[in-house]
Structures are given as structure tokens and as C-alpha cells.
Design a protein around this motif. Structure first.
Motif, PDB file in Angstrom:
ATOM      1  N   VAL A 151      -7.168 -58.872 -85.513  1.00 13.73           N
ATOM      2  CA  VAL A 151      -8.403 -58.699 -85.957  1.00 13.73           C
ATOM      3  C   VAL A 151      -9.696 -59.336 -85.177  1.00 13.73           C
ATOM      4  N   PHE A 152     -10.706 -58.553 -85.042  1.00 13.18           N
ATOM      5  CA  PHE A 152     -11.807 -59.426 -84.354  1.00 13.18           C
ATOM      6  C   PHE A 152     -13.084 -58.385 -84.654  1.00 13.18           C
ATOM      7  N   LYS A 153     -14.112 -58.955 -84.091  1.00 14.06           N
ATOM      8  CA  LYS A 153     -15.369 -58.102 -84.530  1.00 14.06           C
ATOM      9  C   LYS A 153     -16.237 -57.826 -83.149  1.00 14.06           C
ATOM     10  N   ALA A 154     -16.770 -56.854 -83.273  1.00 17.02           N
ATOM     11  CA  ALA A 154     -17.724 -56.024 -82.068  1.00 17.02           C
ATOM     12  C   ALA A 154     -18.553 -56.931 -81.912  1.00 17.02           C
ATOM     13  N   ASP A 155     -19.258 -57.015 -80.827  1.00 11.05           N
ATOM     14  CA  ASP A 155     -20.713 -57.715 -80.464  1.00 11.05           C
ATOM     15  C   ASP A 155     -21.670 -57.258 -81.096  1.00 11.05           C
ATOM     16  N   ALA A 156     -22.977 -57.350 -80.816  1.00 11.52           N
ATOM     17  CA  ALA A 156     -24.315 -57.226 -81.468  1.00 11.52           C
ATOM     18  C   ALA A 156     -24.643 -55.787 -81.053  1.00 11.52           C
ATOM     19  N   ASN A 157     -23.894 -55.338 -80.172  1.00 12.48           N
ATOM     20  CA  ASN A 157     -24.201 -53.830 -79.647  1.00 12.48           C
ATOM     21  C   ASN A 157     -23.188 -52.879 -80.333  1.00 12.48           C
ATOM     22  N   GLY A 158     -22.197 -53.459 -80.888  1.00 14.71           N
ATOM     23  CA  GLY A 158     -21.008 -52.548 -81.725  1.00 14.71           C
ATOM     24  C   GLY A 158     -19.853 -52.425 -80.638  1.00 14.71           C
ATOM     25  N   VAL A 159     -19.845 -53.045 -79.289  1.00 12.21           N
ATOM     26  CA  VAL A 159     -18.927 -52.909 -78.524  1.00 12.21           C
ATOM     27  C   VAL A 159     -17.859 -53.965 -78.642  1.00 12.21           C
ATOM     28  N   GLU A 210     -13.746 -47.707 -98.393  1.00 13.56           N
ATOM     29  CA  GLU A 210     -13.386 -48.170 -96.990  1.00 13.56           C
ATOM     30  C   GLU A 210     -13.364 -47.034 -96.080  1.00 13.56           C
ATOM     31  N   GLU A 211     -14.600 -46.842 -95.309  1.00 12.34           N
ATOM     32  CA  GLU A 211     -14.565 -45.802 -94.266  1.00 12.34           C
ATOM     33  C   GLU A 211     -14.116 -46.143 -93.027  1.00 12.34           C
ATOM     34  N   GLY A 212     -13.058 -45.725 -92.553  1.00 17.70           N
ATOM     35  CA  GLY A 212     -12.609 -46.170 -90.958  1.00 17.70           C
ATOM     36  C   GLY A 212     -12.961 -45.129 -89.934  1.00 17.70           C
ATOM     37  N   GLY A 213     -13.047 -45.627 -88.824  1.00 20.58           N
ATOM     38  CA  GLY A 213     -13.129 -44.875 -87.484  1.00 20.58           C
ATOM     39  C   GLY A 213     -11.915 -45.129 -86.715  1.00 20.58           C
ATOM     40  N   LEU A 214     -11.228 -44.436 -86.438  1.00 16.15           N
ATOM     41  CA  LEU A 214      -9.624 -44.763 -85.713  1.00 16.15           C
ATOM     42  C   LEU A 214      -9.416 -43.850 -84.515  1.00 16.15           C
ATOM     43  N   ILE A 215      -9.036 -44.596 -83.396  1.00 13.79           N
ATOM     44  CA  ILE A 215      -8.575 -43.875 -82.308  1.00 13.79           C
ATOM     45  C   ILE A 215      -7.324 -44.400 -81.905  1.00 13.79           C
ATOM     46  N   TRP A 216      -6.175 -43.358 -81.287  1.00 11.06           N
ATOM     47  CA  TRP A 216      -5.154 -43.883 -80.828  1.00 11.06           C
ATOM     48  C   TRP A 216      -5.136 -43.808 -79.323  1.00 11.06           C
ATOM     49  N   VAL A 217      -4.359 -44.772 -78.603  1.00 12.89           N
ATOM     50  CA  VAL A 217      -4.080 -44.827 -77.240  1.00 12.89           C
ATOM     51  C   VAL A 217      -2.952 -45.335 -76.935  1.00 12.89           C
ATOM     52  N   PHE A 244     -21.564 -55.994 -84.840  1.00 17.64           N
ATOM     53  CA  PHE A 244     -20.502 -57.163 -85.424  1.00 17.64           C
ATOM     54  C   PHE A 244     -19.665 -56.316 -86.233  1.00 17.64           C
ATOM     55  N   ALA A 245     -19.001 -55.217 -86.097  1.00 15.14           N
ATOM     56  CA  ALA A 245     -18.188 -54.319 -86.982  1.00 15.14           C
ATOM     57  C   ALA A 245     -16.832 -55.037 -86.724  1.00 15.14           C
ATOM     58  N   GLU A 246     -16.005 -55.057 -88.044  1.00 17.26           N
ATOM     59  CA  GLU A 246     -14.773 -55.594 -87.879  1.00 17.26           C
ATOM     60  C   GLU A 246     -13.767 -54.187 -87.167  1.00 17.26           C
ATOM     61  N   VAL A 247     -12.883 -54.748 -86.507  1.00 14.00           N
ATOM     62  CA  VAL A 247     -12.278 -53.961 -85.731  1.00 14.00           C
ATOM     63  C   VAL A 247     -10.599 -54.580 -86.143  1.00 14.00           C
ATOM     64  N   GLU A 248      -9.512 -53.651 -86.382  1.00 15.05           N
ATOM     65  CA  GLU A 248      -8.406 -54.022 -86.769  1.00 15.05           C
ATOM     66  C   GLU A 248      -7.525 -53.159 -85.660  1.00 15.05           C
ATOM     67  N   VAL A 249      -6.705 -53.842 -84.836  1.00 12.46           N
ATOM     68  CA  VAL A 249      -5.524 -53.285 -84.070  1.00 12.46           C
ATOM     69  C   VAL A 249      -3.954 -53.506 -84.413  1.00 12.46           C
ATOM     70  N   GLU A 250      -3.268 -52.413 -84.301  1.00 10.07           N
ATOM     71  CA  GLU A 250      -2.117 -52.535 -84.532  1.00 10.07           C
ATOM     72  C   GLU A 250      -1.096 -51.678 -83.602  1.00 10.07           C
ATOM     73  N   GLY A 293      -3.252 -48.366 -82.159  1.00  5.45           N
ATOM     74  CA  GLY A 293      -4.262 -47.847 -83.110  1.00  5.45           C
ATOM     75  C   GLY A 293      -5.542 -48.730 -83.367  1.00  5.45           C
ATOM     76  N   PHE A 294      -6.784 -48.450 -82.933  1.00  3.76           N
ATOM     77  CA  PHE A 294      -7.887 -49.272 -83.302  1.00  3.76           C
ATOM     78  C   PHE A 294      -8.524 -48.537 -84.352  1.00  3.76           C
ATOM     79  N   ALA A 295      -8.927 -49.576 -85.444  1.00  2.00           N
ATOM     80  CA  ALA A 295      -9.644 -49.260 -86.607  1.00  2.00           C
ATOM     81  C   ALA A 295     -10.824 -49.906 -86.970  1.00  2.00           C
ATOM     82  N   ALA A 296     -11.910 -49.246 -86.694  1.00  4.72           N
ATOM     83  CA  ALA A 296     -13.132 -49.681 -87.310  1.00  4.72           C
ATOM     84  C   ALA A 296     -13.490 -49.581 -88.721  1.00  4.72           C
ATOM     85  N   LEU A 297     -13.801 -50.597 -89.501  1.00  3.89           N
ATOM     86  CA  LEU A 297     -13.922 -50.555 -90.836  1.00  3.89           C
ATOM     87  C   LEU A 297     -15.070 -50.919 -91.339  1.00  3.89           C
TER      88      LEU A 297
END
Length: 270
Positions: free
Chosen positions: A215-223, A257-264, A191-197, A235-239
């Protein structure tokens, strides 16, 4: 001065003070709701010929959907490239791209040497955000497909917080679904929070503030899953909150606030 003029003067001063307070409050509120994104944008996400081997990476800390403002970046702690042949630092290739008096941003050059997926990764210096009372560290990566070589797009860079792509993060059409797993210390974050811009090129005017950051949340497996509705960079940012606090510029221990980001990047079918 008449009593009427004195009353008007006092009212004007009180109104001005109230207006200033309201403006400051509005400014602080707006800075808390708008997301920060660390950018690492290559001049091309797909290199298909020897003539394209020279890449430029633009490193900016900003609000991409709003076209700014750009935040002042200190020199990154880490700037690496991971290829099938190994890992190398690009800090020696780093240079300031901002003009004097502007907020600092950077560029780095890189020459593709061999075929294979190239993962570019930045660990920026911690950034103090006083309106939120946190230090911000966004571990950010982008994958470049080089000369149709060995696929390495789902390799992890070993950041404390990281998005492991389940969808190959290049060769994407507009409307494709992007999926990833949010990981902290290598383990999925339920249920990690993910932000997208979307990295706005000036062609889109946001109708309401709610549209700036998705803004949305990952599921129980972090997906998590997200369909990208427009061509361009996303940009996808998991915070998450870091395990340990950090000292801010005043020397006080504050949350991180530690973020993991990926750009596609997506392209329209034509």
C-alpha cells in the motif's frame, strides 16, 4: 448434577460463546484488511505469431496473493476490447468457468485479427461487501501486445477511475519500475491510495499479513511508482470513493469503493 459440575458446565458454555464471538470478530477483521482484486488475465500478454491469435481471458474476483477465496461475481456490465481499429463488446463471448456450487467466475474468448495493442476492459457488476459497508466496483484493464503492431498501450478506456500507464505495461523484466497516473473522470487524483498484489502461483508463503497487499500513495500529481520484485502478474488498484452512493441488496444507500485497476506481467531474465 453436582454444584461443581454445574459450575463447569456454565463456564464451558460461556467460554464457547466468547470463543465464537472472538472467531467471528477475527473473521470480520480479516476480511476488512485483505484487499479485493478484480482479475482480467489473458492467456498471453504478448502475441507474436498467427498460431497464438486465440486468446482466453480469465475473469475472477478474488484475493490474488492469498490464492483466494474467490468471491461470487454477477455477470459483468461491460467487457470490451479497444484496438487501433475501434472498440467492441465481448459480452457475447462470455461464459461461466466455475463449476456448480462454486463462486461464479467467467471466461471469454477472443481472436486477434490485426496487429496492434489490444486493451481488454471489464466493468463488473457492483459487489456488496457487508464487513466494510460498501459496494465495490473495480474498473479493470489489461494490455496485450499483438503481432508487434501499432502502439496503443497508454490509451484511456474512459472509466470513471482509471490508471494511465506511464510505463509500457508489457515486455517488462522482473525488477522493472512500473509508473502510472491515477485519474478520476480524466483528471489526476493527488495522493490517491494504491494497492498492489502479486498473483500468487503457490510458490510464495507470506510471512506476515502486512506482506499480502503493498500500500502506498500517489504524489501530488497522481503519479505512483513501484518496482516489481518477482516474475508473474501484478495487479495495481487505485481506490477512491465514488461521488454518488448506491443501494446495497437491503435497499440502503451506502458508499461505493470505485477502483481503477491494471494488470501487468513481468518475466525473469534468463
Amino acid at each position: 448434577m453436582t454444584s461443581e459440575v454445574m459450575i463447569q458446565s456454565k463456564f464451558t458454555k460461556r467460554f464457547s460463546k466468547a470463543l465464537m464471538s472472538l472467531t467471528l470478530l477475527s473473521s470480520l477483521f480479516s476480511s476488512t484488511v485483505h484487499a479485493h482484486f478484480q482479475e482480467i488475465i489473458p492467456s498471453s500478454d504478448i502475441v507474436e505469431s498467427a498460431e497464438q491469435r486465440s486468446l482466453t481471458l480469465d475473469l475472477t474476483f478474488t484475493h490474488p496473493m492469498e490464492l483466494g477465496p474467490v468471491m461470487d461475481m454477477a455477470q459483468p456490465k461491460v467487457l470490451d476490447v479497444i484496438t487501433p481499429e475501434g472498440r467492441a463488446s465481448l459480452l457475447g463471448n462470455l461464459s461461466l468457468s466455475s463449476q456448480s456450487g462454486e463462486a461464479k467466475r467467467y471466461q471469454a474468448s477472443y481472436q486477434i485479427k490485426k496487429p496492434g495493442d489490444h486493451i481488454f476492459y471489464i466493468e463488473p457488476a457492483p459487489y456488496w461487501e457487508p464487513s466494510e459497508g460498501v459496494m465495490i466496483v473495480h474498473h479493470t484493464k489489461v494490455v496485450v501486445d499483438a503481432l508487434n503492431g501499432k502502439a496503443n498501450w497508454d490509451a484511456l478506456v474512459g472509466a470513471p477511475v482509471e490508471i494511465e500507464p506511464l510505463t509500457r505495461p508489457y515486455g517488462l523484466w522482473t525488477g522493472n519500475l512500473f509508473q502510472g497516473i491515477v485519474k478520476k473522470h480524466g483528471k489526476p487524483v493527488p495522493f490517491a491510495e494504491v494497492e498492489v498484489e502479486w498473483r500468487n502461483d503457490g510458490s510464495v508463503t507470506v510471512p506476515f499479513e502486512s506482506y499480502i497487499t503493498q500500500v502506498f500513495k500517489a504524489d501530488a500529481n497522481g503519479v505512483f511508482s513501484y518496482v516489481m520484485p518477482k516474475a508473474g502478474w501484478w495487479g495495481f488498484a487505485a481506490l477512491v470513493e465514488a461521488d454518488e452512493k448506491m443501494k446495497n441488496p437491503e435497499g440502503n444507500l451506502v458508499p461505493v469503493e470505485e477502483g481503477g485497476l491494471i494488470w501487468v506481467r513481468t518475466r525473469d531474465m534468463k
